[in-house]
Design a protein around this motif. Structure first.
Motif, short mmCIF file in Angstrom:
data_model
loop_
_atom_site.label_atom_id
_atom_site.label_comp_id
_atom_site.label_asym_id
_atom_site.label_seq_id
_atom_site.Cartn_x
_atom_site.Cartn_y
_atom_site.Cartn_z
N ASN A 104 0.81 -1.22 0.00
CA ASN A 104 0.00 0.00 0.00
C ASN A 104 0.84 1.27 0.00
OD1 ASN A 104 1.04 -0.18 2.55
ND2 ASN A 104 -0.94 -0.18 3.62
N ALA A 105 2.11 1.20 -0.41
CA ALA A 105 2.99 2.36 -0.42
C ALA A 105 2.64 3.29 -1.58
CB ALA A 105 4.45 1.92 -0.52
N LYS A 106 2.95 4.57 -1.40
CA LYS A 106 2.73 5.58 -2.43
C LYS A 106 4.03 5.85 -3.17
CE LYS A 106 -1.42 6.00 -0.79
NZ LYS A 106 -2.58 5.42 -1.51
N TRP A 107 3.94 6.67 -4.24
CA TRP A 107 5.12 6.91 -5.04
C TRP A 107 6.22 7.62 -4.25
CZ3 TRP A 107 7.25 11.66 -5.86
CH2 TRP A 107 6.45 12.77 -5.64
N TRP A 108 5.80 8.48 -3.30
CA TRP A 108 6.84 9.20 -2.55
C TRP A 108 7.58 8.28 -1.57
CZ3 TRP A 108 1.59 10.66 -2.29
CH2 TRP A 108 0.91 10.29 -1.13
N TYR A 109 6.96 7.13 -1.22
CA TYR A 109 7.70 6.14 -0.43
C TYR A 109 8.92 5.67 -1.22
CZ TYR A 109 4.05 5.50 3.14
OH TYR A 109 3.18 5.68 4.17
N SER A 110 8.69 5.38 -2.50
CA SER A 110 9.81 4.91 -3.32
C SER A 110 10.86 6.00 -3.46
CB SER A 110 9.31 4.48 -4.71
OG SER A 110 8.79 5.58 -5.44
N ALA A 111 10.41 7.27 -3.54
CA ALA A 111 11.35 8.37 -3.69
C ALA A 111 12.29 8.46 -2.50
CB ALA A 111 10.60 9.68 -3.89
N PHE A 112 11.73 8.52 -1.28
CA PHE A 112 12.63 8.71 -0.13
C PHE A 112 13.38 7.43 0.22
CE2 PHE A 112 8.64 8.00 2.47
CZ PHE A 112 9.06 6.89 3.20
N ASN A 113 12.83 6.26 -0.13
CA ASN A 113 13.59 5.03 0.09
C ASN A 113 14.79 4.94 -0.84
OD1 ASN A 113 12.45 3.51 2.26
ND2 ASN A 113 10.66 3.10 1.00
N ILE A 114 14.61 5.35 -2.10
CA ILE A 114 15.74 5.36 -3.05
C ILE A 114 16.78 6.38 -2.63
CG2 ILE A 114 16.42 5.85 -5.43
CD1 ILE A 114 13.75 4.70 -6.33
N VAL A 115 16.31 7.55 -2.17
CA VAL A 115 17.25 8.56 -1.69
C VAL A 115 18.05 8.02 -0.51
CG1 VAL A 115 17.44 10.80 -0.56
CG2 VAL A 115 15.96 10.53 -2.54
N THR A 116 17.37 7.35 0.42
CA THR A 116 18.05 6.77 1.58
C THR A 116 19.07 5.74 1.15
OG1 THR A 116 16.12 7.13 2.98
CG2 THR A 116 17.74 5.53 3.75
N ALA A 117 18.69 4.91 0.17
CA ALA A 117 19.58 3.84 -0.28
C ALA A 117 20.76 4.38 -1.07
CB ALA A 117 18.80 2.85 -1.14
N MET A 118 20.57 5.47 -1.80
CA MET A 118 21.60 5.94 -2.73
C MET A 118 22.40 7.11 -2.18
SD MET A 118 21.19 6.66 -6.80
CE MET A 118 20.67 4.97 -7.02
N VAL A 119 21.73 8.15 -1.70
CA VAL A 119 22.46 9.32 -1.21
C VAL A 119 22.98 9.00 0.19
CG1 VAL A 119 22.40 11.79 -0.77
CG2 VAL A 119 20.98 10.81 -2.56
N GLY A 120 23.97 8.15 0.22
CA GLY A 120 24.56 7.75 1.49
C GLY A 120 25.90 8.41 1.69
#
Length: 520
Positions: free
Chosen positions: A25-41
């Motif tokens: 049930n996640a929204k598109w912005w969930y994917s946005a901040f999860n990708i940012v967390t995973a990548m902008v490390g």
């Protein structure tokens, strides 16, 4: 029959134990901040250091004061002095005749000038600083931009392949690999690489968390604390302590709050890194030549820097798990909101990576530390705050990369070794994993070298070229088509990255180990 039902019950129990796609049930912005967390490390903090090994703009060279640009024919060369006062000090004026019949011109000089400067500089004792406009786009900027474009393309491929088969979703990287290469071969190709990536990130995050806590402590205490010489080992142990608790959270949804906080922190400390560097200005003795002074050092440093850049683009290993949390229907497949979130995330990635890389290197030159925040000294309160933001970010990033590992470990324990799914199993298995990454981080706390090694050895395959190989096997684009050429270019670049960057990283680890006293 009963055995078959028992196996099915165990499989269901395992899925309930760790449902990485719980609810969908996640929204598109969930994917946005999860990708940012995973990548902008923490990889972004090592990019100025990578620039010092790759080269960028501007490079400074010493040239003899009696060197003049030559004109005539196809071999026209030009030179620029640092300024009018410096030119006057050397007795130079625009239009003065040169020793070779040419004349001095203020303007852009071409690369051919460098080929003769060494011999000419031997004939003069004094020199002046010239700036090569031809070097204003060095390898560092090119590698950074090319990596951004390539990884955005391979990320799009993974988003598309998530639902490549109608009615089926590949929720894990290894499931997609099994579809592309076969049940057995797909596991052997993908799982080892994915494990190296995720375990490697967790180890590097342990080191980074400990270093940032140590930096925070040193900045806040200044000269007031008698305990200022606390070893890095203890800070890594302090950082690891919170993960023994957070690792008990069951799935991706349960860490969404931690992931969101981590994403916000990554944006904040990235901004602090380049704004504080810009505010500080160029160091008085800044130099922009390559960091190493010997030919082997330059070559191996270049290889290692490629791994640093690869590490910075590391989000692909959890992309399918992130997309698995988004609902999907025939009318609105999950790839639409997922790609929307990915584009937003990559815009944020560019806004973080390029300023930190360029401004950080501009301020410190080839003396920048492998973590640019370590190079910054003032203002103290801001540097302390930035390091604490790094700690918060790597707390969330550690959990994001550890979750698929927990999934694999618990699945193997239940399905292969017949352990009973329980909270106790989760407590023991996950705590042992956290303890293992802590031990390795304490043993080899070499931030920059670890970035290079894991970036090249594991991140290059899973990020740069494995999605392209799977795309070719699944969709089979026409030979010599644009898609075919694009994928093969990515594959060749990715393989070169995978082969070259660990070589430079291993050399750096060996050099660091010579002067490091383990467990002290």
């Amino acid at each position: 029959m009963q055995d078959c039902r028992g196996a099915q019950d165990q499989e269901k129990a395992t899925i309930n134990l760790l449902r990485i796609n719980a609810g969908r049930n996640a929204k598109w912005w969930y994917s946005a901040f999860n990708i940012v967390t995973a990548m902008v490390g923490i990889g972004v903090l090592g990019l100025p250091y990578a620039m010092s090994q790759l080269g960028w703009f501007p490079l400074h060279h010493k040239f003899p004061s009696n060197y003049y640009g030559q004109s005539g024919g196809d071999d026209e060369r030009f030179a620029t002095v640092g300024g009018g006062e410096e030119a006057s000090a050397h007795g130079l004026r625009i239009g003065d005749p040169g020793e070779d019949g040419g004349y001095f011109v203020e303007g852009v000089w071409e690369v051919a000038l460098r080929e003769t400067c060494s011999a000419r500089s031997n004939r003069a004792g004094d020199g002046m600083d010239l700036v090569s406009a031809g070097d204003r786009m060095g390898a560092g900027v090119t590698v950074l931009v090319l990596s951004w474009i390539t990884t955005l393309y391979t990320l799009w491929q993974m988003v598309e392949m998530h639902e490549g088969v109608p009615g089926k979703r590949f929720d894990r990287y290894h499931e997609l690999g099994q579809h592309a290469f076969g049940e057995r071969l797909g596991l052997w190709i993908v799982v080892p690489l994915q494990l190296v990536v995720e375990v490697g990130v967790n180890i590097v995050y342990m080191v980074t968390g400990g270093q940032s806590l140590q930096k925070f402590h040193d900045v806040v205490c200044d000269d007031k604390c008698k305990s200022k010489d606390i070893k890095l080992t203890y800070f890594i142990m302090i950082f690891a302590s919170c993960h023994f608790v957070l690792s008990q959270l069951p799935n991706f949804h349960s860490i969404s709050g931690v992931s969101l906080a981590a994403a916000v922190m990554s944006l904040c400390y990235s901004m602090i890194a380049w704004v504080a560097s810009a505010h500080k200005g160029k160091s008085p003795d800044v130099h922009y030549g390559l960091r190493a002074t010997t030919t082997p050092g330059k070559v191996f440093g270049f290889f290692g820097a490629l791994g640093d850049v690869a590490f910075a683009y590391a989000g692909h290993n959890v992309v399918l798990e992130i997309q698995a949390t988004i609902p999907s229907t025939l009318e609105r497949p999950s790839k639409k909101p997922m790609w929307k979130g990915a584009v937003v995330a990559y815009a944020i990635v560019a806004a973080c990576y390029f300023p930190v890389s360029l401004v950080g290197y501009w301020a410190f030159g080839n003396q920048v530390d492998d973590n640019v925040l370590i190079s910054l000294r003032k203002p103290k309160w801001l540097i302390a705050l930035a390091n604490m933001m790094v700690v918060v970010h790597v707390v969330g990033g550690y959990q994001l990369y550890a979750m698929p590992v927990f999934d694999m470990i618990e699945t193997v324990l239940v399905m292969k070794f017949r352990f009973r799914p329980s909270l106790m199993l989760r407590l023991i298995a996950r705590s042992v994993y956290v303890g293992f990454t802590m031990f390795v981080a304490i043993t080899i706390p070499f931030f920059g070298a670890l970035l290079s090694f894991f970036g090249g050895f594991a991140f290059a395959p899973t990020t740069y070229f494995l999605p392209c190989i799977m795309w070719l096997r699944i969709y089979k684009p026409k030979t010599f088509s644009i898609s075919w050429f694009t994928n093969w270019i990515c594959i060749v670049l990715g393989v070169l990255l995978m082969v070259l960057s660990p070589i430079g990283a291993l050399r750096q680890i060996i050099l660091n180990a010579k002067t490091y006293h383990f467990y002290e």
